[in-house]
Write a protein that holds these residues in place. Structure first.
Motif, PDB file in Angstrom:
ATOM      1  N   LEU A 123       0.800  -1.222   0.000  1.00 56.98           N
ATOM      2  CA  LEU A 123       0.000   0.000   0.000  1.00 56.98           C
ATOM      3  C   LEU A 123       0.838   1.279   0.000  1.00 56.98           C
ATOM      4  O   LEU A 123       0.416   2.296  -0.552  1.00 56.98           O
ATOM      5  CB  LEU A 123      -0.936   0.003   1.212  1.00 56.98           C
ATOM      6  CG  LEU A 123      -2.000  -1.100   1.216  1.00 56.98           C
ATOM      7  CD1 LEU A 123      -2.742  -1.103   2.546  1.00 56.98           C
ATOM      8  CD2 LEU A 123      -2.983  -0.918   0.065  1.00 56.98           C
ATOM      9  N   TRP A 154      -5.105   0.997   7.396  1.00 55.81           N
ATOM     10  CA  TRP A 154      -4.606   1.886   6.345  1.00 55.81           C
ATOM     11  C   TRP A 154      -5.828   2.538   5.704  1.00 55.81           C
ATOM     12  O   TRP A 154      -6.780   1.849   5.311  1.00 55.81           O
ATOM     13  CB  TRP A 154      -3.847   1.128   5.269  1.00 55.81           C
ATOM     14  CG  TRP A 154      -2.589   0.441   5.709  1.00 55.81           C
ATOM     15  CD1 TRP A 154      -1.319   0.935   5.660  1.00 55.81           C
ATOM     16  CD2 TRP A 154      -2.473  -0.895   6.230  1.00 55.81           C
ATOM     17  NE1 TRP A 154      -0.422   0.007   6.119  1.00 55.81           N
ATOM     18  CE2 TRP A 154      -1.107  -1.133   6.477  1.00 55.81           C
ATOM     19  CE3 TRP A 154      -3.401  -1.903   6.509  1.00 55.81           C
ATOM     20  CZ2 TRP A 154      -0.645  -2.341   6.999  1.00 55.81           C
ATOM     21  CZ3 TRP A 154      -2.949  -3.098   7.030  1.00 55.81           C
ATOM     22  CH2 TRP A 154      -1.588  -3.317   7.268  1.00 55.81           C
ATOM     23  N   LEU A 187      -4.082  -8.421  -1.097  1.00 55.60           N
ATOM     24  CA  LEU A 187      -3.491  -7.260  -1.757  1.00 55.60           C
ATOM     25  C   LEU A 187      -2.528  -7.672  -2.862  1.00 55.60           C
ATOM     26  O   LEU A 187      -2.307  -6.909  -3.811  1.00 55.60           O
ATOM     27  CB  LEU A 187      -2.768  -6.380  -0.738  1.00 55.60           C
ATOM     28  CG  LEU A 187      -3.679  -5.621   0.243  1.00 55.60           C
ATOM     29  CD1 LEU A 187      -2.833  -4.926   1.307  1.00 55.60           C
ATOM     30  CD2 LEU A 187      -4.560  -4.609  -0.486  1.00 55.60           C
ATOM     31  N   LEU A 206      -6.002  -0.906  -6.010  1.00 56.81           N
ATOM     32  CA  LEU A 206      -4.969  -1.259  -5.027  1.00 56.81           C
ATOM     33  C   LEU A 206      -4.219  -2.526  -5.372  1.00 56.81           C
ATOM     34  O   LEU A 206      -3.239  -2.853  -4.713  1.00 56.81           O
ATOM     35  CB  LEU A 206      -5.600  -1.410  -3.641  1.00 56.81           C
ATOM     36  CG  LEU A 206      -6.435  -0.258  -3.112  1.00 56.81           C
ATOM     37  CD1 LEU A 206      -6.849  -0.526  -1.681  1.00 56.81           C
ATOM     38  CD2 LEU A 206      -5.683   1.062  -3.213  1.00 56.81           C
TER      39      LEU A 206
END
Length: 209
Positions: A123, A154, A187, A206
């Motif tokens: 991230l 986050w 992620l 993302l």
């Protein structure tokens, strides 16, 4: 391989071996540019021992200390061995999952601290080098990522045509949550048991390369 379409285990191993060779070259020439490593052998019987030697050399190089200068051709990373150690740890970890899935084995569960660091790298670092031009990205909203066992949040703001920005907590349009291991894997686009509530399409921005 289910998580790396058009790749075989052999190609994945050759990729890792070549990356390790390239990193060693970057360490050996800390102030250079466009450094290239040695080519990895194509034949399996030659590739495995060659990769093992590069792996040992890389581990030995990291023993010099995290602040040792090294060429790191990525923005947002400090030019030192600490950056390479972090990047290579997660490079190897994610590709380990790929091989385990290809073999029909249960994927490794990473400890909370390591997985949280991998999520943070995705991230705060990898996302920003995903593309040099964000002008065509139209996503708008706020994303909250929650590693529950790490008690870590986050919050990212998505603005059309701009890089996502990390900031303080805000009312999210979508929330991705789960334990750190699951969030880390999701992620990086690997199978994971996570909870997603809200506008799921915002998470596409993302996803790591």
């Amino acid at each position: 391989m289910p998580t790396c379409p058009n790749w075989t285990v052999g190609r994945l191993v050759r990729h890792l071996a070549a990356v390790h060779s390239w990193v060693l070259a970057c360490i050996a020439d800390p102030h250079g540019t466009e450094t290239r490593g040695e080519r990895a052998p194509k034949e399996w019987d030659e590739l495995l021992p060659w990769w093992d030697e590069r792996r040992k050399e890389l581990r030995a190089a990291f023993d010099r200390g995290a602040d040792t200068p090294a060429q790191v051709p990525f923005g947002f990373y400090e030019a030192n061995l600490g950056s390479w150690a972090r990047r290579q740890a997660h490079e190897a970890a994610i590709h380990r999952i790929d091989v385990e899935l290809a073999a029909g084995a249960e994927p490794t569960t990473f400890d909370t601290a390591f997985a949280t660091d991998g999520a943070d790298e995705a991230l705060s670092m990898i996302l920003h080098r995903r593309t040099a031009d964000w002008s065509a990205v139209e996503a708008a909203g706020t994303v909250l990522v929650h590693a529950e066992d790490a008690r870590t949040l986050w919050s990212l703001t998505l603005t059309p045509g701009e890089r996502p920005t990390l900031g303080g907590p805000a009312e999210p349009d979508v929330t991705l949550s789960g334990d750190a291991d699951a969030v880390y894997k999701r992620l990086w686009r690997r199978p994971a048991n996570v909870s997603i509530t809200g506008e799921q399409t915002l998470l596409d921005v993302l996803e790591t390369p």
